[in-house]
Design a protein around this motif. Structure first.
Motif, PDB file in Angstrom:
ATOM      1  N   LEU A 143      19.024  53.782   4.566  1.00  0.00           N
ATOM      2  CA  LEU A 143      18.180  54.144   5.700  1.00  0.00           C
ATOM      3  C   LEU A 143      17.934  52.943   6.610  1.00  0.00           C
ATOM      4  O   LEU A 143      18.011  53.047   7.845  1.00  0.00           O
ATOM      5  CB  LEU A 143      16.854  54.709   5.201  1.00  0.00           C
ATOM      6  N   ILE A 144      17.652  51.795   6.019  1.00  0.00           N
ATOM      7  CA  ILE A 144      17.355  50.594   6.792  1.00  0.00           C
ATOM      8  C   ILE A 144      18.576  50.139   7.573  1.00  0.00           C
ATOM      9  O   ILE A 144      18.493  49.804   8.771  1.00  0.00           O
ATOM     10  CB  ILE A 144      16.858  49.473   5.855  1.00  0.00           C
ATOM     11  N   LEU A 145      19.743  50.113   6.929  1.00  0.00           N
ATOM     12  CA  LEU A 145      20.937  49.614   7.616  1.00  0.00           C
ATOM     13  C   LEU A 145      21.389  50.551   8.727  1.00  0.00           C
ATOM     14  O   LEU A 145      21.858  50.100   9.782  1.00  0.00           O
ATOM     15  CB  LEU A 145      22.060  49.391   6.608  1.00  0.00           C
ATOM     16  N   ALA A 146      21.283  51.853   8.498  1.00  0.00           N
ATOM     17  CA  ALA A 146      21.630  52.798   9.566  1.00  0.00           C
ATOM     18  C   ALA A 146      20.685  52.628  10.747  1.00  0.00           C
ATOM     19  O   ALA A 146      21.116  52.566  11.913  1.00  0.00           O
ATOM     20  CB  ALA A 146      21.588  54.229   9.036  1.00  0.00           C
ATOM     21  N   ALA A 147      19.391  52.554  10.470  1.00  0.00           N
ATOM     22  CA  ALA A 147      18.416  52.379  11.555  1.00  0.00           C
ATOM     23  C   ALA A 147      18.605  51.041  12.256  1.00  0.00           C
ATOM     24  O   ALA A 147      18.473  50.950  13.487  1.00  0.00           O
ATOM     25  CB  ALA A 147      16.999  52.493  10.998  1.00  0.00           C
ATOM     26  N   ALA A 148      18.924  49.998  11.493  1.00  0.00           N
ATOM     27  CA  ALA A 148      19.151  48.680  12.100  1.00  0.00           C
ATOM     28  C   ALA A 148      20.326  48.710  13.076  1.00  0.00           C
ATOM     29  O   ALA A 148      20.305  48.048  14.116  1.00  0.00           O
ATOM     30  CB  ALA A 148      19.397  47.642  11.015  1.00  0.00           C
ATOM     31  N   ALA A 149      21.351  49.497  12.756  1.00  0.00           N
ATOM     32  CA  ALA A 149      22.496  49.615  13.658  1.00  0.00           C
ATOM     33  C   ALA A 149      22.063  50.164  15.008  1.00  0.00           C
ATOM     34  O   ALA A 149      22.580  49.746  16.060  1.00  0.00           O
ATOM     35  CB  ALA A 149      23.557  50.514  13.034  1.00  0.00           C
ATOM     36  N   HIS A 150      21.105  51.087  14.992  1.00  0.00           N
ATOM     37  CA  HIS A 150      20.653  51.714  16.235  1.00  0.00           C
ATOM     38  C   HIS A 150      19.526  50.936  16.905  1.00  0.00           C
ATOM     39  O   HIS A 150      19.235  51.157  18.085  1.00  0.00           O
ATOM     40  CB  HIS A 150      20.219  53.155  15.954  1.00  0.00           C
TER      41      HIS A 150
END
Length: 499
Positions: A220-227
Motif C-alpha cells: 500500500l505504501i509503495l503504490a501510494a508513494a508512486a502516485h
C-alpha cells in the motif's frame, strides 16, 4: 532551539571551554542517510556536530561504485528512492543546491508476465488504475486512493514510534488493510491475475511471507508513494544523495571524519548527545556495560530480516524485455504470478527454516536507460537482487543463485545473458563487510514482522537508558529506505529531551 548545558555526557575533568563546547556539540556514529539526517537536524538547531564514519567514503546504504568494469557505475545497495521524495524530511532540505538531481523514468514500475504483456505503475494514479482494465480499475482506485489522500496523516502516525495519533480515522482506515496478509488481500480485492501479480510484487518488498499479517502494508505504501512523488533515481547514482546531504551539513558547520571506526563510546570526546546509526547489536558493543542487561538483551533479540544476493551487470546494450513497456520503467519486478511470488518469498523469508528459491522473485533496476552517466556510451548497467535466508553462504560463491536470477531474466528478456560483459555477485557476507548495518545481508534494518514494526527495536524508540545516547538507524521507526526519518526524528527527540 539550541540545546542547553547538561553534564549527562560530559567528563568530570573537562575545563570550562571544553564543557561549553560539549554542551552544544553532538556526535554521530555512521554516515548513512539517517546518520547524516540526525546531524543536519542538530546543526539546524544551532548545535555543532561531528560525524564519524568507519569506511573511507560516506553514504552507508546510499553509495555508488564501479563494481564490474571501469566506467560502469553501480549502486551498491539502494538504487530507487520512492520514500526519499514522498516523505517529508529530505524534500525539506535544499539538496538540489548541493548537486542532487532526481530523474523520474516515464514509468515507476513494470511487472512483466509470461504472455508478453506487463502490468504498469505510473506516477498518475488514475492512469495506473485505468491500465488494469474494467475488472480492476475500480478496485485499485478504492484500495490505493485513500492511502494517497491520507498520506500526511499516515506518515505522522505510522512512521513514528508507537503513540496515540492526532488523526485517528485516517490511520485506522490504513491499518484495517495494512495489517492484513498481502496474499489474501490481493485475492479478495483484485479479480485479474495481472493486478494480483502487481500487488504481490509490491508486497514482496516487505521481506516477509505474503501470508504473514502486515505484509500488505508495504504494498500500500509503495503504490501510494508512486502516485505521491514517483520512484526516482538520483543522477549519477545513490551516492549523490549522501554527498548532497554531507555538503549541506558542512554548510551548517558540521564536520565529517571518515576512515575512523568507533569501537566504544568511551573512544568519543565529550558531547551533549550521541546518535548511533548502527544496528541494535552494534549498539550493545558500543555501549558495553553502560547498558542495563535487560535493555541489551532486547537489542540482541531483535531479529534481522532475510539476506539478499545482489547482482550488478555491465551490459552491451539495454535489457531486451519481451514487453516493450518495461524499457520505460526504472524498476522491474521479475517473478510472474502472485502464486509464484508468494512461493518464492514464503521459502526465502520464512521465520523458521528459510530456504533459497529455485525461481526467485527478482527486483531489477535499469538506471542507465535514463541516466547516461552510469555507463560508457552505448553500454548499460543492470542492478538486481533476490531474497535468501539471512547469512546465506553457499560454497559456490553464489554461482547457483546468480544462475537462477539470470534464468528469471531470460524468461522475460530472452537474450539477456548474451549482453553481459561482466557481473558482480555480492553475497550477504559481502554486503555486511561493506556496511556493518546489513547483518547477514539484511538490507531492511530488521525483520518486518508485526511486533517488530510496532516496537522496533524496543519500546524506547530512539532513546536508550544512557542519557544523551540515541539509536537512529533503519532499525528504528519507520525502518528501511532512504528517507532520513529515523535520524531526523531521533535528533528531534534529543532536542526535546535535552531542552
Amino acid at each position: 532551539m539550541k540545546p542547553e548545558i547538561s553534564a549527562s555526557v560530559l567528563t568530570e575533568t573537562a575545563d570550562d571551554a571544553q564543557a561549553m563546547h560539549a554542551s552544544r556539540h553532538a556526535i554521530v556514529v555512521g554516515s548513512g542517510p539517517n546518520g547524516l539526517a540526525a546531524a543536519i537536524v542538530w546543526a539546524q538547531a544551532g548545535g555543532s556536530v561531528t560525524v564519524y564514519e568507519a569506511e573511507p567514503e560516506i553514504g552507508g546504504g546510499a553509495r555508488t561504485a564501479e563494481l564490474t568494469l571501469p566506467g560502469f557505475h553501480h549502486d551498491v545497495c539502494s538504487a530507487v528512492h520512492p520514500m526519499a521524495v514522498s516523505t517529508s524530511f529530505l524534500p525539506s532540505l535544499p539538496l538540489e543546491e548541493y548537486g542532487l538531481e532526481w530523474i523520474h523514468p516515464p514509468l515507476a514500475l513494470a511487472h512483466p508476465l509470461d504472455d508478453g504483456t506487463a502490468v504498469l505503475v505510473e506516477r498518475n494514479g488514475e492512469r495506473t488504475a485505468e491500465r488494469l482494465g474494467e475488472q480492476d480499475e475500480p478496485n485499485y482506485r478504492r484500495l490505493i486512493a485513500p492511502v494517497v489522500k491520507d498520506w500526511s496523516a499516515i506518515e505522522a502516525g505510522a512512521f513514528r514510534p508507537l503513540h496515540w495519533p492526532a488523526q485517528k480515522m485516517p490511520l485506522a482506515r490504513f491499518g484495517l488493510r495494512a495489517m492484513k496478509p498481502a496474499r489474501s488481500l490481493a485475492e479478495k480485492i483484485f479479480l485479474s491475475a495481472p493486478a494480483r501479480a502487481l500487488f504481490a510484487g509490491l508486497a514482496a518488498h516487505s521481506m516477509i511471507p505474503l501470508e504473514e499479517r502486515g505484509s500488505a502494508a508495504i504494498a500500500l505504501i509503495l503504490a501510494a508513494a508512486a502516485h505521491r512523488g514517483g520512484w526516482p533515481i538520483a543522477r549519477g547514482g545513490s551516492q549523490a544523495i549522501a554527498d548532497a546531504m554531507a555538503a549541506y551539513l558542512k554548510s551548517l558547520g558540521g564536520e565529517i571524519i571518515t576512515g575512523q571506526r568507533i569501537a566504544s563510546l568511551a573512544d568519543l570526546p565529550a558531547a551533549r548527545a550521541i546518535f548511533c546509526d548502527v544496528s541494535p547489536r552494534a549498539l550493545v558493543v558500543l555501549c558495553g556495560k553502560r547498558l542495563p542487561a535487560s535493555y541489551a538483551r532486547k537489542l540482541q533479540q531483535f531479529r534481522p530480516g532475510p539476506g539478499v544476493v545482489k547482482l550488478d551487470w555491465a551490459l552491451r546494450g539495454p535489457i531486451p524485455w519481451t514487453a516493450a513497456e518495461c524499457c520505460a520503467a526504472g524498476t522491474v519486478h521479475v517473478g510472474g504470478t502472485l502464486q509464484e511470488i508468494a512461493s518464492s518469498e514464503g521459502r526465502s523469508c520464512a521465520r523458521d527454516y528459510p530456504q533459497v528459491s529455485e525461481q526467485p522473485f527478482v527486483l531489477v533496476s535499469q538506471p542507465s536507460l535514463f541516466d547516461a552517466s552510469r555507463a560508457p556510451e552505448g553500454r548499460h548497467t543492470g542492478w538486481a537482487y533476490c531474497h535468501v535466508p539471512n547469512g546465506y553462504a553457499p560454497a559456490d560463491g553464489g554461482a547457483e543463485m546468480a544462475a537462477r536470477i539470470e534464468a528469471q531474466m531470460e524468461r522475460f528478456a530472452p537474450g539477456f545473458s548474451k549482453l553481459i560483459l561482466a557481473r558482480s555477485v555480492r553475497l550477504p557476507a559481502t554486503l555486511e563487510l561493506y556496511n556493518a548495518n546489513l547483518l547477514g545481508g539484511d538490507i531492511g534494518g530488521g525483520r518486518n514482522s508485526l511486533g517488530q514494526i510496532l516496537f522496533r527495536p524496543t519500546r524506547r524508540g530512539y532513546s536508550t537508558p544512557i542519557p544523551g545516547v540515541y539509536l537512529c538507524s533503519a532499525s528504528t521507526p519507520p525502518g528501511g529506505g532512504v528517507h532520513g526519518l529515523c535520524g531526523a526524528q531521533a535528533a528531534r527527540r534529543a532536542l526535546a529531551d535535552l531542552s
